[in-house]
Design a protein around this motif. Sequence first.
Motif, PDB file in Angstrom:
ATOM      1  N   GLY A   1      15.155 -38.100   2.582  1.00 41.43           N
ATOM      2  CA  GLY A   1      15.817 -37.700   3.813  1.00 41.43           C
ATOM      3  C   GLY A   1      15.677 -36.241   4.170  1.00 41.43           C
ATOM      4  N   ARG A   2      16.058 -35.363   3.231  1.00 34.94           N
ATOM      5  CA  ARG A   2      16.095 -33.924   3.469  1.00 34.94           C
ATOM      6  C   ARG A   2      16.818 -33.619   4.784  1.00 34.94           C
ATOM      7  NH1 ARG A   2      11.044 -34.744   1.101  1.00 34.94           N
ATOM      8  NH2 ARG A   2       9.864 -34.567   3.022  1.00 34.94           N
ATOM      9  N   THR A   3      16.177 -32.971   5.751  1.00 35.90           N
ATOM     10  CA  THR A   3      16.875 -32.577   6.975  1.00 35.90           C
ATOM     11  C   THR A   3      17.294 -33.780   7.827  1.00 35.90           C
ATOM     12  OG1 THR A   3      14.755 -32.334   8.139  1.00 35.90           O
ATOM     13  CG2 THR A   3      15.694 -30.362   7.098  1.00 35.90           C
ATOM     14  N   ALA A   4      16.672 -34.950   7.618  1.00 32.12           N
ATOM     15  CA  ALA A   4      17.027 -36.143   8.390  1.00 32.12           C
ATOM     16  C   ALA A   4      18.467 -36.561   8.150  1.00 32.12           C
ATOM     17  CB  ALA A   4      16.089 -37.298   8.038  1.00 32.12           C
ATOM     18  N   GLU A   5      19.049 -36.102   7.048  1.00 31.49           N
ATOM     19  CA  GLU A   5      20.444 -36.414   6.752  1.00 31.49           C
ATOM     20  C   GLU A   5      21.377 -35.871   7.834  1.00 31.49           C
ATOM     21  OE1 GLU A   5      23.538 -38.065   4.781  1.00 31.49           O
ATOM     22  OE2 GLU A   5      21.476 -38.177   4.021  1.00 31.49           O
ATOM     23  N   GLY A   6      20.915 -34.871   8.597  1.00 30.27           N
ATOM     24  CA  GLY A   6      21.750 -34.279   9.638  1.00 30.27           C
ATOM     25  C   GLY A   6      22.073 -35.221  10.785  1.00 30.27           C
ATOM     26  N   GLY A   7      21.249 -36.260  10.984  1.00 28.58           N
ATOM     27  CA  GLY A   7      21.535 -37.277  11.986  1.00 28.58           C
ATOM     28  C   GLY A   7      21.630 -36.737  13.405  1.00 28.58           C
ATOM     29  N   ASN A   8      22.603 -37.262  14.157  1.00 27.78           N
ATOM     30  CA  ASN A   8      22.768 -36.865  15.564  1.00 27.78           C
ATOM     31  C   ASN A   8      23.004 -35.371  15.711  1.00 27.78           C
ATOM     32  OD1 ASN A   8      22.535 -39.553  16.151  1.00 27.78           O
ATOM     33  ND2 ASN A   8      24.682 -39.871  16.649  1.00 27.78           N
ATOM     34  N   ASN A   9      23.731 -34.789  14.766  1.00 25.14           N
ATOM     35  CA  ASN A   9      24.032 -33.360  14.859  1.00 25.14           C
ATOM     36  C   ASN A   9      22.768 -32.508  14.730  1.00 25.14           C
ATOM     37  OD1 ASN A   9      26.960 -33.199  15.176  1.00 25.14           O
ATOM     38  ND2 ASN A   9      27.045 -34.184  13.184  1.00 25.14           N
ATOM     39  N   LEU A  10      21.805 -32.976  13.941  1.00 27.83           N
ATOM     40  CA  LEU A  10      20.543 -32.248  13.832  1.00 27.83           C
ATOM     41  C   LEU A  10      19.828 -32.218  15.176  1.00 27.83           C
ATOM     42  CD1 LEU A  10      18.230 -30.888  12.235  1.00 27.83           C
ATOM     43  CD2 LEU A  10      17.375 -33.195  11.717  1.00 27.83           C
ATOM     44  N   ILE A  11      19.835 -33.341  15.894  1.00 35.26           N
ATOM     45  CA  ILE A  11      19.172 -33.398  17.199  1.00 35.26           C
ATOM     46  C   ILE A  11      19.847 -32.450  18.182  1.00 35.26           C
ATOM     47  CG2 ILE A  11      18.533 -34.892  19.123  1.00 35.26           C
ATOM     48  CD1 ILE A  11      18.509 -37.230  17.129  1.00 35.26           C
ATOM     49  N   VAL A  12      21.183 -32.468  18.217  1.00 36.44           N
ATOM     50  CA  VAL A  12      21.906 -31.573  19.125  1.00 36.44           C
ATOM     51  C   VAL A  12      21.643 -30.113  18.760  1.00 36.44           C
ATOM     52  CG1 VAL A  12      24.195 -30.884  19.941  1.00 36.44           C
ATOM     53  CG2 VAL A  12      23.684 -33.308  19.597  1.00 36.44           C
ATOM     54  N   ASP A  13      21.626 -29.810  17.467  1.00 38.31           N
ATOM     55  CA  ASP A  13      21.324 -28.438  17.032  1.00 38.31           C
ATOM     56  C   ASP A  13      19.931 -28.016  17.489  1.00 38.31           C
ATOM     57  OD1 ASP A  13      23.693 -27.663  15.761  1.00 38.31           O
ATOM     58  OD2 ASP A  13      23.143 -28.652  13.884  1.00 38.31           O
ATOM     59  N   GLN A  14      18.965 -28.931  17.396  1.00 38.95           N
ATOM     60  CA  GLN A  14      17.596 -28.601  17.778  1.00 38.95           C
ATOM     61  C   GLN A  14      17.458 -28.408  19.290  1.00 38.95           C
ATOM     62  OE1 GLN A  14      14.732 -27.931  15.929  1.00 38.95           O
ATOM     63  NE2 GLN A  14      16.291 -27.759  14.334  1.00 38.95           N
ATOM     64  N   ILE A  15      18.297 -29.085  20.055  1.00 33.66           N
ATOM     65  CA  ILE A  15      18.268 -28.877  21.504  1.00 33.66           C
ATOM     66  C   ILE A  15      18.846 -27.503  21.851  1.00 33.66           C
ATOM     67  CG2 ILE A  15      19.223 -29.672  23.714  1.00 33.66           C
ATOM     68  CD1 ILE A  15      19.096 -32.516  22.599  1.00 33.66           C
ATOM     69  N   HIS A  16      19.919 -27.129  21.160  1.00 24.46           N
ATOM     70  CA  HIS A  16      20.510 -25.818  21.405  1.00 24.46           C
ATOM     71  C   HIS A  16      19.585 -24.696  20.957  1.00 24.46           C
ATOM     72  CE1 HIS A  16      24.277 -27.229  22.879  1.00 24.46           C
ATOM     73  NE2 HIS A  16      24.675 -27.776  21.756  1.00 24.46           N
ATOM     74  N   GLU A  17      19.038 -24.840  19.763  1.00 22.39           N
ATOM     75  CA  GLU A  17      18.181 -23.798  19.189  1.00 22.39           C
ATOM     76  C   GLU A  17      16.967 -24.446  18.531  1.00 22.39           C
ATOM     77  OE1 GLU A  17      20.453 -21.411  16.541  1.00 22.39           O
ATOM     78  OE2 GLU A  17      21.953 -20.852  18.043  1.00 22.39           O
ATOM     79  N   PRO A  18      15.925 -24.766  19.309  1.00 20.39           N
ATOM     80  CA  PRO A  18      14.731 -25.399  18.739  1.00 20.39           C
ATOM     81  C   PRO A  18      14.155 -24.579  17.600  1.00 20.39           C
ATOM     82  CG  PRO A  18      14.658 -25.454  21.134  1.00 20.39           C
ATOM     83  CD  PRO A  18      15.822 -24.576  20.764  1.00 20.39           C
ATOM     84  N   GLY A  19      13.865 -25.284  16.503  1.00 25.45           N
ATOM     85  CA  GLY A  19      13.332 -24.601  15.326  1.00 25.45           C
ATOM     86  C   GLY A  19      12.353 -25.497  14.594  1.00 25.45           C
ATOM     87  N   GLY A  20      12.815 -26.078  13.500  1.00 21.04           N
ATOM     88  CA  GLY A  20      11.936 -26.921  12.696  1.00 21.04           C
ATOM     89  C   GLY A  20      11.663 -28.284  13.288  1.00 21.04           C
ATOM     90  N   GLY A  21      12.400 -28.655  14.331  1.00 19.37           N
ATOM     91  CA  GLY A  21      12.194 -29.952  14.953  1.00 19.37           C
ATOM     92  C   GLY A  21      12.928 -31.059  14.209  1.00 19.37           C
ATOM     93  N   VAL A  22      12.830 -32.258  14.746  1.00 19.50           N
ATOM     94  CA  VAL A  22      13.454 -33.439  14.148  1.00 19.50           C
ATOM     95  C   VAL A  22      12.369 -34.209  13.418  1.00 19.50           C
ATOM     96  CG1 VAL A  22      14.769 -35.541  14.594  1.00 19.50           C
ATOM     97  CG2 VAL A  22      15.107 -33.523  16.045  1.00 19.50           C
ATOM     98  N   PRO A  23      12.508 -34.461  12.124  1.00 17.00           N
ATOM     99  CA  PRO A  23      11.436 -35.124  11.370  1.00 17.00           C
ATOM    100  C   PRO A  23      11.226 -36.558  11.819  1.00 17.00           C
ATOM    101  CG  PRO A  23      13.415 -34.945  10.025  1.00 17.00           C
ATOM    102  CD  PRO A  23      13.673 -34.152  11.272  1.00 17.00           C
ATOM    103  N   LEU A  24       9.970 -36.986  11.868  1.00 16.28           N
ATOM    104  CA  LEU A  24       9.644 -38.343  12.280  1.00 16.28           C
ATOM    105  C   LEU A  24      10.211 -39.373  11.312  1.00 16.28           C
ATOM    106  CD1 LEU A  24       8.191 -40.198  14.267  1.00 16.28           C
ATOM    107  CD2 LEU A  24       6.105 -39.908  12.914  1.00 16.28           C
ATOM    108  N   ARG A  25      10.352 -39.002  10.043  1.00 15.32           N
ATOM    109  CA  ARG A  25      10.873 -39.955   9.056  1.00 15.32           C
ATOM    110  C   ARG A  25      12.324 -40.353   9.347  1.00 15.32           C
ATOM    111  NH1 ARG A  25      10.357 -35.084   6.603  1.00 15.32           N
ATOM    112  NH2 ARG A  25      12.265 -34.009   5.970  1.00 15.32           N
ATOM    113  N   MET A  26      13.005 -39.589  10.206  1.00 18.48           N
ATOM    114  CA  MET A  26      14.384 -39.958  10.545  1.00 18.48           C
ATOM    115  C   MET A  26      14.442 -41.352  11.151  1.00 18.48           C
ATOM    116  SD  MET A  26      17.036 -38.164  13.236  1.00 18.48           S
ATOM    117  CE  MET A  26      17.561 -36.809  12.194  1.00 18.48           C
TER     118      MET A  26
END
Length: 458
Positions: free
Chosen positions: A74-99
């Motif tokens: 999982g690694r960063t994919a564990e962040g779930g919906n919150n990871l996506i919202v964080d990436q929209i606010h501050e794009p960085g490493g992106g959302v992993p495809l394995r999610m």
Amino acid sequence: MNIDVIMRDGCRVAVMLLKWACLLVGLSACVGSACAVFLWLLDQAAGTRVSHPWLLYGLPAAGIAIGLLYHWFGRTAEGGNNLIVDQIHEPGGGVPLRMAPLVLVGTVVSHLFGASVGREGTAVQMGGSIASAIGRLCRLRDVHEIRILLMSGIAAGFAAVFGTPVAGAVFGMEVLRVGRIEYGALVPVILAATVADWVCHAWGIEHVPYTLGFHGYAGRDGRFFHADIILLAKVMVAGVAFGLASLLFAESVHRVAALLRRACPMPWLRPGIGGVLTIALVWICGSRDYLGLGIIAPEDGGASILDFFGPGHYPLAWAWKLVFTVAVLAAGFKGGEVTPLFFIGAGLGNTLSGILHAPVDLLAAVGFVAVFAGAANTPLACTLMGVELFGAADIVYFATGCFVAYVCSGHSGIYLAQRIAVPKRYTARSMAGVTLRQVRAGYQPDIPGPSMDGKTSS
């Protein structure tokens, strides 16, 4: 202006529109197809669980397997919906495809063995994951373009899984900030949501139809008006209860999750604890009505979302569903919160209808969308969802319930990455710009905080 300059600008606009049309149609086709596969698998899993009740006793082992899957891959994919919202606010490493495959497998397994989880989280995460992958494939570098693509992915997933394209589009813009909608993505999100919903339907996926018989009271002249003042007051009272239920649900998930993290440091083991708790809860309440989505009861006379619109009354069903769902989500099971929130809201509306002497199907429908509105801080999207699912005749009641629930749910919610744009209370205006995660961490509203433009507010 020189005609050559005008022609060049026109060509640039045409190329940009063509590029975005291709991006969004491709994204929506992928997300709609993925949601179709996901919904089909959910139906198979639910049917198998009902046919083989003994599968419930495998839930702890299934939870540990899901925990290990995310622990290893999982690694960063564990962040779930919150990871996506964080990436929209501050794009960085992106959302992993394995999610996408991880959350799909995790959710289907959760439902197969009886975890009380939803499906929105899976659809949104698949949409965000696919959108991010397409962005990387097309080498998008502009931060604004990446944000729009991710919002479109959220809208597409939400629309396809519930069959509500307009609500999905607004949800993709509204879920980012509390009190403000990102209108800059208006056209992309409605295109993505509509196409994804159409593609999912084209694969043969049918959504459960909800029937709302109440369409208002006739006046002395025999005509129906869009709102009865006494009934509207009753809906407002119910809206307060729906908002408090939203707050109770969100805070219960966060607090129980924190408690389990302290009690069990190994994250892969915590879902096993949630599985054991679920089995214990089934023994205590003596019913399996609160397993899975809860749209249709496993046995006649049981509690379910569809049953809440009928003449039967289920006083404690909403509370039992809340407890079952908190137990598994806090422990780390995958799926989402929305369909359980539909159950909690419709069940609470069913209960309140007897107390307030209001039409049971109307309060069940208002609760269906209002509890979700309070928990997700998306009152406009949920109002439109009510219209798409139940019809427009009762829109005033839907809006009233959703808006009141939104205000009464406080600065809390199921998505901690949301940022507060417009605080719900004027006295909390210094909260503007902070995330719900920071609020839960102890941010004090009377201490100067960052505003939306990054400056300090006083």
